[in-house]
Design a protein around this motif. Structure first.
Motif, PDB file in Angstrom:
ATOM      1  N   TYR A 222       0.859  -1.174   0.000  1.00  0.00           N
ATOM      2  CA  TYR A 222       0.000   0.000   0.000  1.00  0.00           C
ATOM      3  C   TYR A 222       0.896   1.225   0.000  1.00  0.00           C
ATOM      4  O   TYR A 222       1.835   1.293   0.790  1.00  0.00           O
ATOM      5  CB  TYR A 222      -0.864   0.006   1.263  1.00  0.00           C
ATOM      6  CG  TYR A 222      -1.721  -1.235   1.388  1.00  0.00           C
ATOM      7  CD1 TYR A 222      -3.039  -1.248   0.938  1.00  0.00           C
ATOM      8  CD2 TYR A 222      -1.194  -2.411   1.918  1.00  0.00           C
ATOM      9  CE1 TYR A 222      -3.811  -2.395   1.018  1.00  0.00           C
ATOM     10  CE2 TYR A 222      -1.959  -3.570   1.999  1.00  0.00           C
ATOM     11  CZ  TYR A 222      -3.265  -3.552   1.544  1.00  0.00           C
ATOM     12  OH  TYR A 222      -4.017  -4.691   1.624  1.00  0.00           O
ATOM     13  N   GLU A 368      -2.166  -2.848  -3.687  1.00  0.00           N
ATOM     14  CA  GLU A 368      -3.567  -2.754  -3.293  1.00  0.00           C
ATOM     15  C   GLU A 368      -3.858  -1.319  -2.851  1.00  0.00           C
ATOM     16  O   GLU A 368      -2.968  -0.592  -2.430  1.00  0.00           O
ATOM     17  CB  GLU A 368      -3.847  -3.700  -2.120  1.00  0.00           C
ATOM     18  CG  GLU A 368      -3.619  -5.165  -2.418  1.00  0.00           C
ATOM     19  CD  GLU A 368      -4.756  -5.786  -3.230  1.00  0.00           C
ATOM     20  OE1 GLU A 368      -5.913  -5.384  -3.025  1.00  0.00           O
ATOM     21  OE2 GLU A 368      -4.469  -6.663  -4.070  1.00  0.00           O
ATOM     22  N   GLU A 369      -5.126  -0.946  -2.962  1.00  0.00           N
ATOM     23  CA  GLU A 369      -5.550   0.363  -2.473  1.00  0.00           C
ATOM     24  C   GLU A 369      -5.969   0.216  -1.018  1.00  0.00           C
ATOM     25  O   GLU A 369      -6.612  -0.779  -0.660  1.00  0.00           O
ATOM     26  CB  GLU A 369      -6.762   0.845  -3.257  1.00  0.00           C
ATOM     27  CG  GLU A 369      -6.545   0.949  -4.742  1.00  0.00           C
ATOM     28  CD  GLU A 369      -6.043   2.319  -5.142  1.00  0.00           C
ATOM     29  OE1 GLU A 369      -6.772   3.302  -4.886  1.00  0.00           O
ATOM     30  OE2 GLU A 369      -4.918   2.399  -5.670  1.00  0.00           O
ATOM     31  N   ASP A 438      -9.148   9.988   1.325  1.00  0.00           N
ATOM     32  CA  ASP A 438      -8.411   8.910   0.677  1.00  0.00           C
ATOM     33  C   ASP A 438      -6.930   9.108   0.998  1.00  0.00           C
ATOM     34  O   ASP A 438      -6.361  10.136   0.664  1.00  0.00           O
ATOM     35  CB  ASP A 438      -8.648   9.007  -0.837  1.00  0.00           C
ATOM     36  CG  ASP A 438      -7.864   7.953  -1.594  1.00  0.00           C
ATOM     37  OD1 ASP A 438      -7.243   7.095  -0.934  1.00  0.00           O
ATOM     38  OD2 ASP A 438      -7.883   8.009  -2.835  1.00  0.00           O
ATOM     39  N   ASN A 440      -4.495   6.994   0.038  1.00  0.00           N
ATOM     40  CA  ASN A 440      -3.595   6.362  -0.918  1.00  0.00           C
ATOM     41  C   ASN A 440      -2.754   7.433  -1.602  1.00  0.00           C
ATOM     42  O   ASN A 440      -3.285   8.438  -2.064  1.00  0.00           O
ATOM     43  CB  ASN A 440      -4.386   5.627  -1.999  1.00  0.00           C
ATOM     44  CG  ASN A 440      -5.046   4.387  -1.439  1.00  0.00           C
ATOM     45  OD1 ASN A 440      -4.367   3.441  -1.057  1.00  0.00           O
ATOM     46  ND2 ASN A 440      -6.371   4.416  -1.367  1.00  0.00           N
ATOM     47  N   SER A 442      -0.010   8.278  -4.696  1.00  0.00           N
ATOM     48  CA  SER A 442       0.350   7.577  -5.921  1.00  0.00           C
ATOM     49  C   SER A 442       1.846   7.317  -5.899  1.00  0.00           C
ATOM     50  O   SER A 442       2.637   8.137  -5.448  1.00  0.00           O
ATOM     51  CB  SER A 442      -0.026   8.388  -7.149  1.00  0.00           C
ATOM     52  OG  SER A 442       0.898   9.425  -7.295  1.00  0.00           O
ATOM     53  N   ARG A 539      -7.293   0.741 -14.047  1.00  0.00           N
ATOM     54  CA  ARG A 539      -7.371   0.748 -12.592  1.00  0.00           C
ATOM     55  C   ARG A 539      -8.705   0.206 -12.092  1.00  0.00           C
ATOM     56  O   ARG A 539      -9.129   0.495 -11.010  1.00  0.00           O
ATOM     57  CB  ARG A 539      -7.251   2.180 -12.059  1.00  0.00           C
ATOM     58  CG  ARG A 539      -5.938   2.804 -12.348  1.00  0.00           C
ATOM     59  CD  ARG A 539      -5.052   2.794 -11.133  1.00  0.00           C
ATOM     60  NE  ARG A 539      -3.727   3.216 -11.477  1.00  0.00           N
ATOM     61  CZ  ARG A 539      -2.803   2.374 -11.944  1.00  0.00           C
ATOM     62  NH1 ARG A 539      -3.089   1.123 -12.118  1.00  0.00           N
ATOM     63  NH2 ARG A 539      -1.610   2.802 -12.237  1.00  0.00           N
ATOM     64  N   ARG A 542     -11.394  -1.867  -8.218  1.00  0.00           N
ATOM     65  CA  ARG A 542     -12.111  -1.678  -6.973  1.00  0.00           C
ATOM     66  C   ARG A 542     -12.938  -2.897  -6.541  1.00  0.00           C
ATOM     67  O   ARG A 542     -12.843  -3.345  -5.407  1.00  0.00           O
ATOM     68  CB  ARG A 542     -13.001  -0.460  -7.077  1.00  0.00           C
ATOM     69  CG  ARG A 542     -12.940   0.351  -5.824  1.00  0.00           C
ATOM     70  CD  ARG A 542     -13.174   1.791  -6.038  1.00  0.00           C
ATOM     71  NE  ARG A 542     -11.917   2.485  -6.241  1.00  0.00           N
ATOM     72  CZ  ARG A 542     -11.207   2.990  -5.253  1.00  0.00           C
ATOM     73  NH1 ARG A 542     -11.581   2.850  -4.014  1.00  0.00           N
ATOM     74  NH2 ARG A 542     -10.094   3.614  -5.488  1.00  0.00           N
ATOM     75  N   ASP A 545     -10.763  -5.658  -5.461  1.00  0.00           N
ATOM     76  CA  ASP A 545     -10.221  -5.422  -4.125  1.00  0.00           C
ATOM     77  C   ASP A 545     -11.248  -5.743  -3.083  1.00  0.00           C
ATOM     78  O   ASP A 545     -10.988  -6.379  -2.097  1.00  0.00           O
ATOM     79  CB  ASP A 545      -9.855  -3.946  -3.949  1.00  0.00           C
ATOM     80  CG  ASP A 545      -8.582  -3.638  -4.695  1.00  0.00           C
ATOM     81  OD1 ASP A 545      -8.026  -4.571  -5.262  1.00  0.00           O
ATOM     82  OD2 ASP A 545      -8.181  -2.473  -4.687  1.00  0.00           O
TER      83      ASP A 545
END
Ligand code: ADP
Ligand code: MG
Length: 611
Positions: A222, A368-369, A438, A440, A442, A539, A542, A545
């Motif tokens: 992550y 993974e997100e 969020d 996450n 990049s 991408r 989702r 995941d």
């Protein structure tokens, strides 16, 4: 497929491992045990963590001990006190039915005189940490002049910890003609050197590739910014409500800090590191083994070699400085035939190190997100619902209290009741996650510099679309889904992006390949990597995941008195977890009533009693 019986182990030893539910030798045991039973030899055994190295050396050693003598004949050196205790307990279990055997652990931080007394009573086998053993040698509290077998376990860690001189001094007091056995999960050059130093032409056994990661572990990572590391950890834990995990940190201070924050945030966590007193370390390990603690936050050294059954996740709060350590960390899960997940939290800056780790452990990582607040809440809710569905109600015990409860709650309708009950458990999650962002990050910023655009002379005319071409490229090059991005398919050619370090691999893969009778030509394009992220098409992960989270990734369920709120351990589900304890492959009886499962159950409770 061989069996323990064919190896020529003593009846008593066979009985001991049968009690433990060992039905089949693991690959390292299969290669090592018969050979060293039949030959007097030095040996080096390399195998991934969790593959049963303790029994590989322990069982033949037990066979070779002369119990009619009280001299110390077998010596095992291990790097930490925790390992020393663990090996001792394991060997004692194997030796349950061996009469007259005395196995003694010798390690720092505990009363030396007491240990000396145990040794004096006639310890045929001593398991020791080098520091304390040297101390006892200096004070003439042990006599190693009759050692027949000397074993170095986790040899690489002993080197890391600077024990070489101590080991030298210890082995100097042992006979020259003893057998030396060395075991390690990784084989850095220094271990090779040490094997040369202490051994004459050792018998070498390697299972799997050197330094390769276990097949039973899935590796995910992550990407977050440095400041969000802790938040990311929280999300990962929250998204896996039944987690029974180890969080690895790089320093003692960081370990302590992360554990304290988790505890403040009402997680059932504890720290394990070298600055704790021995008594504290013991009690943490005991609580963790018995699953009273759900998350163990540990340094590499403190948790080396630890074998706690059923660890579901290993979380790398930071990537370790040395790649070999990654293997040791992830090897805490996926042991003895079970599966596990290793999750690494990395910053954009170190995301490139994932590739180096992949190369060394020969395993692919999935990028993974991190789950969103809403996804976390979903998996928590789902978990709660599952618990409600599965809870066993004791009608008789609860009956006397029901009239009062009806009196108080009888006026509410079903829906109201449901919502209220769920809110009791759930409100703090909703509250915490209501406005979360969020987190996450990049990996892009730093990646762009490290990526290359590649050209390939196939395209829509050959029947490809971006996704089928991506699959084709993955298949031919062996790269993973996140290693190939921004696939743009034109008529007779296409472009895609890979990491610079992978370009050669791609070129090589297509060197002699043809597609529809046309030889494939591939080259690094000088077109810049396009800056968008492919309109998000590639991408579309989702849903994928999501299906992995929230219960989907859990093979089994535990209950561990999660976050304090009066929910203490649920014994019954604890038991059912133990029943699922694995044996290596081809278990004869999967039916649950098998002897294996009840043996394993016995083993699990025995083990936790002793440790
Ligand atoms: P390693 O030292 O290779 O990391 P361990 O010796 O700690 O691995 O063994 C890992 C776990 O597997 C232990 O819990 C052990 O009891 C169990 N185990 C070892 N051999 C077997 C076997 N043949 N069948 C079932 N379980 C085994
Ligand atoms: Mg081991």
């Amino acid at each position: 497929m061989s069996t323990f019986e064919e190896f020529g182990l003593d009846e008593a030893v066979l009985k001991g491992i049968k009690d433990l539910g060992f039905e089949q030798p693991s690959p390292i045991q299969e290669k090592v045990i018969p050979y060293i039973l039949e030959n007097r030899t030095d040996m080096v055994g390399l195998a991934q963590t969790g593959t049963g190295k303790t029994a590989a050396f322990g069982l033949p050693m037990l066979n070779k001990i002369d119990v009619s003598s009280r001299e110390t004949q077998g010596l095992v050196l291990a790097p930490t006190r925790e390992l020393c205790i663990q090996i001792t307990n394991e060997l004692k279990l194997y030796a349950t039915h061996v009469r007259g055997i005395n196995i003694v652990a010798v390690y720092g931080g505990a009363n030396i005189q007491e240990q000396a007394r145990s040794v004096k009573r006639g310890a045929q086998i001593i398991i020791a940490t080098p520091g304390r053993l040297n101390d006892m040698i200096r004070r003439k509290l042990v006599d190693l002049s009759n050692i027949d077998i000397a074993i170095l376990d986790e040899a690489d860690e002993m080197l890391n910890m600077g024990f070489v001189e101590e080991i030298d001094t210890i082995l100097d007091t042992t006979p020259k003609d003893k057998q030396s056995w060395l075991f390690s999960a990784t084989m850095p050059r220094e271990v090779e050197n040490i094997s040369k130093k202490y051994m004459a032409d050792p018998y070498k056994v390697t299972v799997g590739n050197k330094n390769e990661g276990a097949d039973t572990v899935t590796h995910n990572y992550y990407v977050v910014n440095q400041r969000d590391r802790y938040l990311a950890l929280k999300r990962l834990v929250d998204a896996n409500p039944e987690i029974f995990g180890v969080v690895f940190c790089r320093t003692k201070a960081e370990t302590q800090m992360v554990a304290e924050r988790l505890i403040e945030d009402k997680y059932n966590a504890a720290a394990l590191h070298g600055d704790l007193s021995q008594a504290q370390r013991d009690s943490v390990m005991k609580a963790y083994r018995t699953k009273q603690i759900q998350i163990l936050v540990a340094t590499d050294v403190a948790a080396r070699g630890i074998d706690v059954s059923g660890i579901s996740h290993v979380i790398n709060y930071n990537l370790p400085d040395e790649i070999e350590i990654y293997n040791h960390r992830s090897g805490r899960t996926g042991r003895a035939g079970k599966t596990g997940i290793a999750m690494s939290i990395v910053t954009p800056k170190d995301s490139h190190r994932i590739r180096s780790i992949e190369r060394i452990i020969k395993k692919k990582f999935n990028k993974e997100e991190l789950p969103t607040g809403m996804q976390v809440c979903e998996s928590q809710l789902f978990n709660l619902v599952k618990k409600v569905q599965n809870v066993e109600v004791d009608e008789e015990l609860i009956a006397p209290y029901l009239p009062k409860v009806y009196e108080e709650l009888g006026g509410m309708n079903r829906d109201e009741l449901l919502v209220k009950f769920i809110s009791i458990e759930f409100n703090h999650f909703l509250e915490y996650y209501k406005n979360t962002r969020d987190i996450n990050a990049s990996a892009g910023g730093s990646r762009n510099a490290n990526v290359k655009r590649m050209f390939i002379n196939i395209g829509t005319y050959d029947g490809f679309e971006w996704n089928t071409l991506k699959d084709y490229l993955k298949d031919k090059t062996g790269l993973g889904r996140d290693d190939i991005s921004k696939v743009d398919v034109m008529g007779k050619f296409s472009f895609f992006t890979v990491l610079t370090e992978n370009t050669q691999q791609v070129v090589d893969a297509f060197q002699f390949l043809e597609h529809n009778g046309r030889s494939i030509s591939i080259e690094i394009s000088d077109k810049p990597d396009r800056s968008s992220n492919g309109g998000g098409r590639s991408r579309g992960g989702r849903d994928r995941d999501r299906s992995k989270r929230g219960g989907g990734d859990r093979k089994k369920s535990y209950s561990h008195g999660h976050r304090g709120s009066g929910r203490s351990n649920d014994r019954s589900s604890d038991k059912s977890d133990r029943k699922s304890g694995g044996s290596y492959g081809g278990k004869k009886n999967e039916g649950g009533s098998s002897s294996g499962s009840s043996f394993k159950k016995k083993f699990a409770s025995k083990k936790s009693d002793k440790s």
